[in-house]
Design a protein around this motif. Structure first.
Motif, mmCIF file in Angstrom:
data_model
loop_
_atom_site.group_PDB
_atom_site.id
_atom_site.type_symbol
_atom_site.label_atom_id
_atom_site.label_comp_id
_atom_site.label_asym_id
_atom_site.label_seq_id
_atom_site.Cartn_x
_atom_site.Cartn_y
_atom_site.Cartn_z
ATOM 1 N N GLN A 298 0.850 -1.067 -0.485
ATOM 2 C CA GLN A 298 0.113 0.260 0.026
ATOM 3 C C GLN A 298 0.913 0.357 -0.579
ATOM 4 O OE1 GLN A 298 -2.953 -0.046 -0.398
ATOM 5 N NE2 GLN A 298 -3.360 2.587 -0.674
ATOM 6 N N ALA A 299 1.988 0.954 0.625
ATOM 7 C CA ALA A 299 2.683 2.978 1.235
ATOM 8 C C ALA A 299 3.422 2.533 -0.499
ATOM 9 C CB ALA A 299 3.612 2.395 1.394
ATOM 10 N N GLU B 73 13.322 -3.677 -3.541
ATOM 11 C CA GLU B 73 13.105 -2.746 -2.082
ATOM 12 C C GLU B 73 12.719 -2.070 -2.800
ATOM 13 O OE1 GLU B 73 17.048 -3.536 -0.833
ATOM 14 O OE2 GLU B 73 16.609 -5.832 -0.680
ATOM 15 N N PHE B 74 11.660 -1.198 -1.815
ATOM 16 C CA PHE B 74 11.141 0.459 -2.299
ATOM 17 C C PHE B 74 11.909 1.908 -0.736
ATOM 18 C CE2 PHE B 74 8.741 -2.185 -4.812
ATOM 19 C CZ PHE B 74 8.796 -1.343 -6.321
ATOM 20 N N GLY B 75 12.960 2.488 -1.210
ATOM 21 C CA GLY B 75 12.872 3.423 -0.514
ATOM 22 C C GLY B 75 12.879 4.552 -0.494
ATOM 23 N N GLY B 76 12.381 5.496 -0.584
ATOM 24 C CA GLY B 76 12.167 6.711 -0.539
ATOM 25 C C GLY B 76 11.760 7.061 -2.011
ATOM 26 N N GLN C 231 3.371 6.439 -3.072
ATOM 27 C CA GLN C 231 3.891 6.519 -3.224
ATOM 28 C C GLN C 231 4.278 6.611 -5.253
ATOM 29 O OE1 GLN C 231 7.654 6.221 -1.336
ATOM 30 N NE2 GLN C 231 8.906 7.617 -3.151
ATOM 31 N N TRP C 232 4.159 5.862 -6.084
ATOM 32 C CA TRP C 232 4.499 5.448 -6.743
ATOM 33 C C TRP C 232 3.591 5.273 -8.097
ATOM 34 C CZ3 TRP C 232 9.715 5.322 -8.787
ATOM 35 C CH2 TRP C 232 10.362 5.685 -7.337
ATOM 36 N N GLY C 233 1.980 5.002 -7.440
ATOM 37 C CA GLY C 233 1.415 4.404 -8.451
ATOM 38 C C GLY C 233 0.270 2.889 -8.752
ATOM 39 N N LEU D 272 21.201 -3.024 -8.269
ATOM 40 C CA LEU D 272 21.013 -1.969 -8.462
ATOM 41 C C LEU D 272 20.212 -0.845 -8.199
ATOM 42 C CD1 LEU D 272 21.560 -2.799 -12.408
ATOM 43 C CD2 LEU D 272 23.552 -2.016 -10.692
ATOM 44 N N THR D 273 20.328 -0.323 -7.700
ATOM 45 C CA THR D 273 19.101 1.292 -7.787
ATOM 46 C C THR D 273 18.782 1.948 -8.523
ATOM 47 O OG1 THR D 273 20.740 1.306 -5.374
ATOM 48 C CG2 THR D 273 18.989 3.331 -6.034
ATOM 49 N N MET D 274 18.066 2.342 -8.843
ATOM 50 C CA MET D 274 17.139 3.083 -9.322
ATOM 51 C C MET D 274 16.227 3.720 -9.449
ATOM 52 S SD MET D 274 14.373 1.423 -12.740
ATOM 53 C CE MET D 274 15.523 0.728 -13.932
ATOM 54 N N VAL D 275 16.154 4.836 -10.030
ATOM 55 C CA VAL D 275 15.682 6.209 -9.829
ATOM 56 C C VAL D 275 14.549 6.060 -10.382
ATOM 57 C CG1 VAL D 275 17.917 7.232 -8.263
ATOM 58 C CG2 VAL D 275 17.363 7.944 -11.235
ATOM 59 N N GLU D 276 13.821 6.984 -10.691
ATOM 60 C CA GLU D 276 12.677 7.684 -11.683
ATOM 61 C C GLU D 276 12.707 8.300 -12.776
ATOM 62 O OE1 GLU D 276 8.011 9.285 -11.657
ATOM 63 O OE2 GLU D 276 9.622 9.446 -9.866
ATOM 64 N N PRO D 277 12.796 8.060 -13.856
ATOM 65 C CA PRO D 277 13.207 7.912 -15.090
ATOM 66 C C PRO D 277 12.571 8.893 -15.254
ATOM 67 C CG PRO D 277 12.602 5.878 -15.729
ATOM 68 C CD PRO D 277 11.853 6.504 -14.000
ATOM 69 N N SER D 278 13.762 10.475 -15.982
ATOM 70 C CA SER D 278 13.574 11.824 -16.272
ATOM 71 C C SER D 278 12.123 12.010 -17.624
ATOM 72 C CB SER D 278 14.405 12.837 -15.980
ATOM 73 O OG SER D 278 15.049 12.466 -17.267
ATOM 74 N N LEU D 279 11.858 12.638 -17.891
ATOM 75 C CA LEU D 279 11.508 13.242 -19.115
ATOM 76 C C LEU D 279 12.164 12.969 -20.445
ATOM 77 C CD1 LEU D 279 9.333 13.753 -21.247
ATOM 78 C CD2 LEU D 279 9.170 15.804 -20.180
ATOM 79 N N ASP D 280 13.499 13.229 -19.646
ATOM 80 C CA ASP D 280 14.850 13.668 -20.556
ATOM 81 C C ASP D 280 15.271 11.902 -20.816
ATOM 82 O OD1 ASP D 280 15.307 16.014 -21.117
ATOM 83 O OD2 ASP D 280 16.600 16.304 -19.343
ATOM 84 N N ASP D 281 15.450 11.396 -19.807
ATOM 85 C CA ASP D 281 15.037 9.616 -19.915
ATOM 86 C C ASP D 281 14.486 9.556 -20.632
ATOM 87 O OD1 ASP D 281 17.711 10.140 -17.848
ATOM 88 O OD2 ASP D 281 15.636 9.179 -16.558
#
Length: 127
Positions: free
Chosen positions: A16-17, A36-39, A21-23, A60-69
């Motif tokens: 649920q958390a 593992e979701f964190g921040g 946060q992410w949809g 590996l740590t993935m961040v939310e892709p930006s529009l540029d990505d």
């Protein structure tokens, strides 16, 4: 309450958390213990270690892709090539380092890519 019921309740709370946060498109991946979701980051526990910066890693740590990505993906043909480009952009690894990733791990990362692209229409994007 028995141990299994407590574990299920904890899992549902974590799911649920993540969804908040992410949809909603992240509900399935939130149930996979290899993520593992964190921040604002998602850590991916790899099946097969790879070398990043000369050091062997199992995550590996993935961040939310930006529009540029995401726009960079428009210039790349093929699902695997697009996933590789996403790994390079969102996981801060080189193209050569990304090339070490095994098929099982590509499948994991593909699940995240699918969740991100499913979330995009909610933002007005037409990915």
């Amino acid at each position: 309450m028995d141990t299994e019921a407590i574990e299920n309740e904890e899992l549902e709370g974590r799911v649920q958390a993540v969804v908040e946060q992410w949809g909603e498109s992240f509900e399935t991946v939130a149930r996979n213990d290899r993520f593992e979701f964190g921040g604002d980051e998602i850590r991916i526990r790899l099946w097969k270690k790879i070398k990043v910066g000369g050091i062997e890693v199992d995550r590996l740590t993935m961040v939310e892709p930006s529009l540029d990505d995401l726009m960079k993906l428009d210039n790349v043909r093929g699902d695997i090539a697009q996933t590789r480009r996403l790994i390079v952009s969102a996981c801060s690894v080189t193209d050569r380092e990304a090339g070490q990733i095994g098929m099982r791990d590509m499948g994991l990362i593909g699940q995240l890519a699918k969740a991100f692209t499913a979330a995009a229409p909610a933002t007005g994007s037409t990915l």
